[in-house]
Design an enzyme around this catalytic site. Structure first.
Site, PDB file in Angstrom:
ATOM      1  N   LYS A 260      30.292  42.189 -34.404  1.00  0.00           N
ATOM      2  CA  LYS A 260      31.182  42.500 -35.541  1.00  0.00           C
ATOM      3  C   LYS A 260      32.443  43.159 -34.998  1.00  0.00           C
ATOM      4  O   LYS A 260      32.385  44.140 -34.269  1.00  0.00           O
ATOM      5  CB  LYS A 260      30.462  43.435 -36.532  1.00  0.00           C
ATOM      6  CG  LYS A 260      31.404  43.972 -37.627  1.00  0.00           C
ATOM      7  CD  LYS A 260      30.677  44.774 -38.700  1.00  0.00           C
ATOM      8  CE  LYS A 260      31.662  45.500 -39.610  1.00  0.00           C
ATOM      9  NZ  LYS A 260      31.009  46.326 -40.647  1.00  0.00           N
ATOM     10  N   ASP A 265      38.132  49.293 -41.036  1.00  0.00           N
ATOM     11  CA  ASP A 265      37.464  48.968 -42.304  1.00  0.00           C
ATOM     12  C   ASP A 265      37.835  50.009 -43.359  1.00  0.00           C
ATOM     13  O   ASP A 265      37.275  51.100 -43.390  1.00  0.00           O
ATOM     14  CB  ASP A 265      35.937  48.946 -42.086  1.00  0.00           C
ATOM     15  CG  ASP A 265      35.168  48.658 -43.377  1.00  0.00           C
ATOM     16  OD1 ASP A 265      35.808  48.252 -44.371  1.00  0.00           O
ATOM     17  OD2 ASP A 265      33.933  48.825 -43.369  1.00  0.00           O
ATOM     18  N   LYS A 272      36.973  52.918 -49.396  1.00  0.00           N
ATOM     19  CA  LYS A 272      36.122  54.032 -48.986  1.00  0.00           C
ATOM     20  C   LYS A 272      36.752  55.325 -49.502  1.00  0.00           C
ATOM     21  O   LYS A 272      37.936  55.565 -49.272  1.00  0.00           O
ATOM     22  CB  LYS A 272      35.984  54.067 -47.467  1.00  0.00           C
ATOM     23  CG  LYS A 272      35.151  52.915 -46.924  1.00  0.00           C
ATOM     24  CD  LYS A 272      34.945  53.010 -45.439  1.00  0.00           C
ATOM     25  CE  LYS A 272      34.147  51.822 -44.921  1.00  0.00           C
ATOM     26  NZ  LYS A 272      32.745  51.817 -45.358  1.00  0.00           N
ATOM     27  N   ASP A 343      33.590  46.102 -49.514  1.00  0.00           N
ATOM     28  CA  ASP A 343      33.272  46.958 -48.357  1.00  0.00           C
ATOM     29  C   ASP A 343      32.091  46.417 -47.549  1.00  0.00           C
ATOM     30  O   ASP A 343      31.799  46.899 -46.462  1.00  0.00           O
ATOM     31  CB  ASP A 343      32.995  48.391 -48.843  1.00  0.00           C
ATOM     32  CG  ASP A 343      33.075  49.411 -47.719  1.00  0.00           C
ATOM     33  OD1 ASP A 343      33.551  49.041 -46.624  1.00  0.00           O
ATOM     34  OD2 ASP A 343      32.672  50.563 -47.939  1.00  0.00           O
ATOM     35  N   GLU A 345      31.989  43.864 -45.776  1.00  0.00           N
ATOM     36  CA  GLU A 345      32.835  42.825 -45.178  1.00  0.00           C
ATOM     37  C   GLU A 345      32.291  42.315 -43.850  1.00  0.00           C
ATOM     38  O   GLU A 345      32.518  41.166 -43.484  1.00  0.00           O
ATOM     39  CB  GLU A 345      34.258  43.371 -44.994  1.00  0.00           C
ATOM     40  CG  GLU A 345      34.510  44.192 -43.724  1.00  0.00           C
ATOM     41  CD  GLU A 345      33.655  45.448 -43.598  1.00  0.00           C
ATOM     42  OE1 GLU A 345      33.224  45.967 -44.649  1.00  0.00           O
ATOM     43  OE2 GLU A 345      33.398  45.895 -42.471  1.00  0.00           O
ATOM     44  N   ARG A 347      29.326  41.547 -42.845  1.00  0.00           N
ATOM     45  CA  ARG A 347      28.395  40.416 -42.974  1.00  0.00           C
ATOM     46  C   ARG A 347      29.138  39.134 -43.309  1.00  0.00           C
ATOM     47  O   ARG A 347      28.683  38.049 -42.969  1.00  0.00           O
ATOM     48  CB  ARG A 347      27.325  40.749 -44.018  1.00  0.00           C
ATOM     49  CG  ARG A 347      27.872  41.026 -45.387  1.00  0.00           C
ATOM     50  CD  ARG A 347      26.859  41.717 -46.306  1.00  0.00           C
ATOM     51  NE  ARG A 347      26.724  43.143 -46.020  1.00  0.00           N
ATOM     52  CZ  ARG A 347      25.890  43.951 -46.663  1.00  0.00           C
ATOM     53  NH1 ARG A 347      25.097  43.484 -47.617  1.00  0.00           N
ATOM     54  NH2 ARG A 347      25.842  45.226 -46.368  1.00  0.00           N
TER      55      ARG A 347
END
Ligand code: BES
Ligand code: MG
Ligand code: ZN
Length: 491
Positions: A260, A265, A272, A343, A345, A347
């Site tokens: 990943k 993020d 977040k 969030d 993301e 995966r």
């Protein structure tokens, strides 16, 4: 700084600082240490009794022993119970001794530790790894570093014979871990999808590996709607990275490592919030960083295995052209995903990366990802979660992790939990409930693997050390480069 192994023993080594070790409850100093104690006129036994030293794991004594003695300073380290001695014990001992020697401004150091499993080479490798990992210092972002790295020049590992290959191997693995640590520690305005791809290019060039970097348009052609959905809000171009390492002869096996690679993020529209640790989300490319770190070490070590390193690199940002919560994306295997949370993301990016990996017809796929806060809640900071569709492959990774000194715990692929991910409008949603969040994440990824043996590693906890911890200093750990390299080299 140089590390050398030698046949010398604590009895015939002379120099500045000598580090020795004692097991727990070893009531008396025996063997060579007893003789050394005699040479030092009983200093060792005195120190041990004065400090009420019991040999407990991690306990230490440091003392000046004299100016005319064959050694000037002594470090005594507790090794814990003799029955519990493992390779990782001497790796940790190497780290502890190196830190003490650095603090003491030592220049020359000799280390005498027990040989583990009768294997001098593995012992030398583990001690060297511990030393290198503990002394690693990242001053890249300091204008006036207070820590200058100490004065150590020579370290001799006593009683192990010449172990040039083993120490070189430790250095090569360390270089891979160092790269992973540096990538993770660097902020998102330094490591971007673009610079991440440049790093991949440097590795491929340096070790003569194949390199494919798919730009957005090429990803579109391959139908990577899940990966590209995440990339939509970023002003930086996504980069789909594929490095291929091929050995000289016929490969024993073909493997894929998929990391990943979210260089940041923010959460996207499901942003977040305060207290979520958003400011730490530069580390969300920890899986990709370890993938590149492993590629570097494997380039150096040249095992007889073909390895594909895959990183779908992008950021998860917010903008008028970003994904809306509720959007439906189509992945490259044709499956549709209702994004009920932007969030989740990682995966989405991994979905297309896994489909890509399986098309390479490899024998096994391992993905590694800072995937869920839920895994951190379940297993804490030090242990990564492991899920697998293939027990033999799971066992290989677990074995590789033990000698590497990195911890994993196997978790279930509980099919029933996938019911939570069912969408009334698409093939699946991208998140289930909070409960079992790391398991539903793994089940989501499983949708993008057909029949290749697969292991998923959720490394959200161990990529970062909140404080000095074993061979790691505070900050990025480079987890799990050592396990990946061991696994590939043991194949
Ligand atoms: N990158 C995070 C996971 C994470 C959290 C890594 C904390 C390291 C430390 C991931 O993309 C994420 O945001 N996951 C969500 C999933 C949720 C929306 C189902 C999470 O864990 O909260
Ligand atoms: Mg996220
Ligand atoms: Zn993430």
């Amino acid at each position: 700084m140089q590390i050398l192994a030698t046949d010398k023993t604590p009895l015939n080594w002379t120099g500045e600082t000598l580090a020795i070790s004692l097991f727990e409850n070893a009531s008396e100093v025996t063997g060579d240490l007893a003789k050394l104690d005699e040479i030092l006129e009983g200093t060792i036994t005195e120190l041990i009794s004065e400090a009420e030293f019991k040999g407990k794991l991690g306990s230490t004594i440091v003392a000046r022993v004299g100016s005319k003695t064959p050694i000037r300073k002594i470090i005594i380290l507790g090794l814990g119970k003799a029955d519990d001695l493992k390779l990782d014990s001497v790796r940790l001992a190497g780290a502890t001794i190196a830190r003490i020697a650095k603090k003491q401004n030592c220049k020359n150091l000799a280390i005498s530790l027990p040989i583990v499993n009768n294997d001098s080479a593995a012992t030398a490798e583990a001690i060297s790894e511990g030393i290198l990992l503990a002394l690693h210092l990242d001053n890249r972002f300091k204008s006036e570093p207070e820590d200058q790295g100490g004065k150590l020049e020579n370290i001799e590992l006593l009683g192990l014979g010449t172990q040039t290959d083993a120490i070189n191997k430790a250095n090569k693995i360390f270089e891979g871990v160092k790269l992973a640590r540096e990538l993770v520690a660097a902020p998102a305005n330094t490591v971007t999808p673009v610079t991440f791809a440049q790093t991949a290019e440097e590795i491929a060039k340096a070790y003569n590996m194949g390199l494919e970097i798919l730009e957005k348009e090429e990803c579109e052609k391959l139908g990577m709607g899940a990966f590209l959905g995440v990339a939509l809000a970023s002003d930086l171009p996504p980069k789909f990275i594929h490095i291929t390492y091929k050995p000289q002869g016929n490969p024993k096996r073909k493997l894929a490592i998929v990391g990943k690679s979210l260089t940041f993020d923010s959460g996207g529209y499901n942003i977040k919030g305060v207290g979520s640790g958003i400011e730490t989300m530069k580390m969300d490319m920890g899986g990709g960083a370890a993938t590149l770190g492993a590629a570097k070490a494997i380039g150096e070590l040249k095992p007889e295995v073909e390895v594909h390193f895959i990183c779908a690199a992008t950021e998860n940002m917010i903008s008028g052209h970003g994904m809306h919560p509720g959007d439906i994306l189509t992945a490259s295997n044709g499956k549709t995903i209702e994004v009920n949370n932007t969030d989740a993301e990682g995966r989405l990016t991994l979905a297309d990366a896994l489909v890509f990996a399986e098309k390479l017809e490899v024998d096994a796929i391992v993905d590694l990802a800072t995937l869920t806060g839920a895994c951190l809640v379940a297993l804490g900071d030090d242990i990564a979660g492991l899920w697998s569709t293939n027990e033999q492959l799971a066992e290989e990774i677990k074995q590789a992790s033990v000698s590497a000194g990195e911890k994993f715990w196997q978790m279930p692929l509980e099919e029933k939990y996938f019911e939570m991910m069912k969408s009334p409008i698409a093939d699946m949603k991208n998140t289930g409930s909070r409960a079992g969040g790391s398991i539903t994440a793994a089940l989501f990824l499983q949708q993008f693997i057909k029949d290749t043996p697969w292991v998923h590693l959720d490394i959200a906890g161990p990529v970062w050390a909140k404080k000095e911890n074993g061979v790691n200093n505070e900050g990025a750990t480079g987890f799990p480069v050592r396990t990946l390299v061991n696994w590939v080299c043991n194949c």
